[in-house]
Design a protein around this motif. Structure first.
Motif, PDB file in Angstrom:
ATOM      1  N   GLN A 283      45.651  50.071  37.845  1.00 48.00           N
ATOM      2  CA  GLN A 283      44.259  50.222  37.426  1.00 48.00           C
ATOM      3  C   GLN A 283      43.652  48.888  36.992  1.00 48.00           C
ATOM      4  O   GLN A 283      42.475  48.617  37.245  1.00 48.00           O
ATOM      5  N   GLN A 284      44.450  48.030  36.348  1.00 48.59           N
ATOM      6  CA  GLN A 284      43.909  46.824  35.725  1.00 48.59           C
ATOM      7  C   GLN A 284      44.248  45.529  36.443  1.00 48.59           C
ATOM      8  O   GLN A 284      43.592  44.510  36.229  1.00 48.59           O
ATOM      9  N   ILE A 285      45.257  45.520  37.310  1.00 46.15           N
ATOM     10  CA  ILE A 285      45.736  44.276  37.908  1.00 46.15           C
ATOM     11  C   ILE A 285      44.713  43.672  38.865  1.00 46.15           C
ATOM     12  O   ILE A 285      44.793  42.478  39.215  1.00 46.15           O
ATOM     13  N   ASN A 286      43.727  44.463  39.277  1.00 47.77           N
ATOM     14  CA  ASN A 286      42.701  43.965  40.189  1.00 47.77           C
ATOM     15  C   ASN A 286      41.639  43.117  39.496  1.00 47.77           C
ATOM     16  O   ASN A 286      40.685  42.681  40.137  1.00 47.77           O
ATOM     17  N   GLY A 287      41.782  42.889  38.191  1.00 49.06           N
ATOM     18  CA  GLY A 287      40.866  42.009  37.472  1.00 49.06           C
ATOM     19  C   GLY A 287      39.586  42.655  37.010  1.00 49.06           C
ATOM     20  O   GLY A 287      38.645  41.956  36.601  1.00 49.06           O
ATOM     21  N   VAL A 352      32.962  37.884  47.119  1.00 50.26           N
ATOM     22  CA  VAL A 352      32.547  37.123  45.932  1.00 50.26           C
ATOM     23  C   VAL A 352      33.280  35.786  45.879  1.00 50.26           C
ATOM     24  O   VAL A 352      32.677  34.740  45.617  1.00 50.26           O
ATOM     25  N   GLY A 353      34.587  35.805  46.140  1.00 54.68           N
ATOM     26  CA  GLY A 353      35.346  34.561  46.148  1.00 54.68           C
ATOM     27  C   GLY A 353      34.861  33.603  47.214  1.00 54.68           C
ATOM     28  O   GLY A 353      34.741  32.391  46.985  1.00 54.68           O
ATOM     29  N   TYR A 425      40.344  30.748  31.282  1.00 51.46           N
ATOM     30  CA  TYR A 425      41.042  29.513  31.652  1.00 51.46           C
ATOM     31  C   TYR A 425      40.986  29.294  33.165  1.00 51.46           C
ATOM     32  O   TYR A 425      40.782  28.168  33.635  1.00 51.46           O
ATOM     33  N   LEU A 426      41.169  30.374  33.919  1.00 49.29           N
ATOM     34  CA  LEU A 426      41.091  30.238  35.375  1.00 49.29           C
ATOM     35  C   LEU A 426      39.665  29.939  35.823  1.00 49.29           C
ATOM     36  O   LEU A 426      39.444  29.144  36.744  1.00 49.29           O
ATOM     37  N   TYR A 427      38.705  30.564  35.173  1.00 50.95           N
ATOM     38  CA  TYR A 427      37.303  30.404  35.581  1.00 50.95           C
ATOM     39  C   TYR A 427      36.760  29.029  35.214  1.00 50.95           C
ATOM     40  O   TYR A 427      36.104  28.373  36.035  1.00 50.95           O
ATOM     41  N   TYR A 428      37.028  28.594  33.964  1.00 50.60           N
ATOM     42  CA  TYR A 428      36.460  27.335  33.475  1.00 50.60           C
ATOM     43  C   TYR A 428      37.445  26.166  33.546  1.00 50.60           C
ATOM     44  O   TYR A 428      37.185  25.153  34.187  1.00 50.60           O
ATOM     45  N   SER A 429      38.584  26.301  32.884  1.00 45.61           N
ATOM     46  CA  SER A 429      39.528  25.178  32.808  1.00 45.61           C
ATOM     47  C   SER A 429      40.090  24.810  34.179  1.00 45.61           C
ATOM     48  O   SER A 429      40.229  23.632  34.510  1.00 45.61           O
ATOM     49  N   ALA A 430      40.430  25.817  35.000  1.00 44.24           N
ATOM     50  CA  ALA A 430      40.918  25.546  36.344  1.00 44.24           C
ATOM     51  C   ALA A 430      39.775  25.334  37.341  1.00 44.24           C
ATOM     52  O   ALA A 430      40.019  25.042  38.516  1.00 44.24           O
ATOM     53  N   PRO A 434      33.559  31.559  40.554  1.00 42.09           N
ATOM     54  CA  PRO A 434      33.678  32.854  41.233  1.00 42.09           C
ATOM     55  C   PRO A 434      34.844  32.941  42.208  1.00 42.09           C
ATOM     56  O   PRO A 434      35.223  34.038  42.615  1.00 42.09           O
ATOM     57  N   MET A 435      35.424  31.791  42.574  1.00 38.43           N
ATOM     58  CA  MET A 435      36.612  31.830  43.441  1.00 38.43           C
ATOM     59  C   MET A 435      37.795  32.502  42.740  1.00 38.43           C
ATOM     60  O   MET A 435      38.807  32.812  43.386  1.00 38.43           O
ATOM     61  N   LEU A 436      37.669  32.737  41.444  1.00 47.10           N
ATOM     62  CA  LEU A 436      38.670  33.519  40.722  1.00 47.10           C
ATOM     63  C   LEU A 436      38.890  34.870  41.397  1.00 47.10           C
ATOM     64  O   LEU A 436      39.993  35.427  41.343  1.00 47.10           O
ATOM     65  N   CYS A 437      37.848  35.364  42.061  1.00 44.08           N
ATOM     66  CA  CYS A 437      37.969  36.665  42.724  1.00 44.08           C
ATOM     67  C   CYS A 437      38.960  36.628  43.879  1.00 44.08           C
ATOM     68  O   CYS A 437      39.466  37.676  44.291  1.00 44.08           O
TER      69      CYS A 437
END
Length: 509
Positions: A283-287, A352-353, A425-430, A434-437
């Motif tokens: 249910q949650q692993i899809n972000g 989105v990614g 961290y993935l969105y900003y620091s890395a 939107p490529m986080l998707c």
């Protein structure tokens, strides 16, 4: 098994008491959304943010990640604490404890005034309360709602949670324009209203008759049943009392045979564990938690001028999707629903990614990202949102039911925390943006694999039948059509299966 119309009038008081317990669902949904709005409010950013070289303020990635995710640590601890309190002192005691935790957390947050450690403490306290509510609300509904309305009552938990998220989104949109600290203090303070209402209602709310029976307090169990079923003309509690006593007897027999080691060493019990915990992880692993915990600042980062409106629309779509899903619960295949909606989530995340690779977001690109984010929200709330808890509970059958559900709860909160903590961290620091998707599209493959290999049709099946699926190693794709014949035998016990069988009292962890 034919469908029957439900006479809600005959179960009015039972539904009212279930409604009181569902205030916990409202607390859960409201907190999940209002804090998302706070992260995008300028007064909140000035109070808790750090000054940049140009004199503007911004929240640090650490603050955003910690304060948004730490509540799930509190929820996990609260869920684990609820079990011994429920067992020893009853459901209403947990409701009181949860309410006081949330009120205390709300007060601490309001008085934090820029102190990061204090607001983190407040978030933990709120999480403790919500964790206790999440477990006990569903447990209470499962024990109090008559069989005729138990299914709809349990599924309404997700619907009410969605409604409170819509309300929270509307409140933050309304207060966002206030130029001072009241813009975020008002939503913070309103969090304390719901547990306050519950505290006022609890003295008139009956304790669970199941708990009274487990404690050997038969007279009080009978009084509780009469209060719950007061809307039923000429109600006689004799049959329900006998059913509860039989249920408690079987629970004690199962507990005597239950063991933690069997969850790993016994292949049948291990399969149940994987299926139940897998539902929570899938249910949650899809972000999905990224869109709920950081929806407003995500919209701001891609240049949306009205991020709070976007959040409000998101929650309107969520309420509609959940309502339609609940209304069609027994009319469409769960397996197909989960498979096609998960595919929809996967494709939308890829889009989105892909759009995120542009780096410079024109109005058209930003709008397209938002539209496909809506696709993710609708697909999730039509399928995984309302169904995951149901599936996790239904496959946790047999002697290790309570242990399996405890593991499922831990799996749920741990997965939510990982997504909420790592997203900033993935969105900003890395610098993924939107490529986080793309990352979440990859993890959605876990969801798809779970649905394909682990989800079978259990609608209309008794707990005994579901347990037999595991004992006989029936593939999930055959659960819908598989027939056991006229009777079932589990171990040395042989039982007749008929449409009139009374299912054992169930709850969702």
């Amino acid at each position: 098994m034919g469908r029957q119309s439900i006479d809600f009038r005959s179960h009015l008081w039972a539904l009212i008491f279930c409604g009181v317990s569902s205030l916990g669902a409202l607390c859960y949904g409201y907190d999940q959304i209002y804090y998302t709005g706070l992260l995008g409010m300028q007064p909140f950013i000035r109070t808790y943010g750090a000054a940049d070289a140009d004199g503007s303020f911004a929240l640090t990635t650490t603050f955003t990640s910690l304060t948004a995710s730490i509540i799930y640590v509190g929820e996990l601890v609260g869920a684990l604490l609820a079990a011994p309190i429920n067992d020893r002192y009853g459901r209403k005691t947990v409701f009181y404890c949860a309410s006081f935790c949330i009120i205390a957390g709300g007060v601490v947050q309001v008085v934090a005034r820029g102190l990061e450690g204090v607001i983190v403490l407040g978030r933990i306290l709120v999480g403790l309360g919500i964790g206790q509510f999440t477990v006990t609300c569903l447990l209470y509904i499962g024990e109090v709602a008559p069989l005729a309305v138990r299914g709809p009552a349990l599924m309404m938990f997700q619907f009410l949670q969605s409604c409170s998220q819509l309300v929270g989104s509307g409140i933050t949109q309304g207060t966002e324009t206030i130029p001072n600290n009241n813009s975020y203090l008002i939503p913070m303070g309103l969090l304390m209203v719901l547990p306050g209402i519950m505290i006022l209602c609890l003295p008139w709310t009956p304790e669970s008759p199941t708990w009274y029976t487990m404690k050997g307090r038969t007279a009080e169990a009978e009084a509780s049943l009469r209060k719950i079923n007061r809307s039923t003309t000429d109600y006689d509690p004799t049959y329900d009392l006998a059913t509860l006593e039989d249920y408690v007897r079987r629970e004690r027999e199962n507990s005597a045979e239950s063991s933690w080691s069997s969850l790993l060493l016994d292949p049948v019990e291990r399969r149940k564990l994987i299926y139940s915990c897998g539902a929570m992880v899938a249910q949650q692993i899809n972000g999905i938690q990224f869109f709920y915990s950081y929806g407003v600042i995500f919209a701001q980062s891609i240049g949306i001028s009205q991020p709070f409106t976007i959040s409000l629309i998101t929650n309107v779509l969520q309420v509609i999707a959940v309502a339609v899903s609940v209304s069609l619960a027994n009319r469409i295949s769960r397996r197909q629903n989960l498979w096609y909606c998960s595919l929809g989530i996967f494709v939308a995340l890829l889009v989105v990614g892909g759009l995120g690779t542009k780096r410079e977001f024109t109005s058209g690109i930003s709008t397209t990202i938002v539209v496909f984010s809506y696709v993710v929200i609708v697909c999730f709330n039509f399928s995984l949102g309302p169904l995951a808890f149901t599936i996790a509970s239904e496959v946790a059958v047999g002697r290790n039911r309570n242990k399996i559900m405890s593991c499922s709860i831990v799996s749920f909160f741990f997965t939510v925390w990982v997504v909420a903590f790592t997203s900033p961290y993935l969105y900003y620091s890395a610098n993924l943006g939107p490529m986080l998707c793309f990352v979440y599209a990859g993890t959605t493959c876990v969801t798809l694999a779970y649905v394909w290999f682990c989800v079978g049709e259990t609608t209309g099946r008794t707990n005994l039948e579901i347990d037999r699926f595991f004992l006989e190693k029936v593939p999930v794709r055959k659960w819908e059509t598989h027939s056991f014949g006229g009777n079932l035998q589990v171990g040395t016990e042989k039982r007749e299966i008929a449409d009139s069988d009374v299912k054992e009292v169930e709850h969702i962890g």
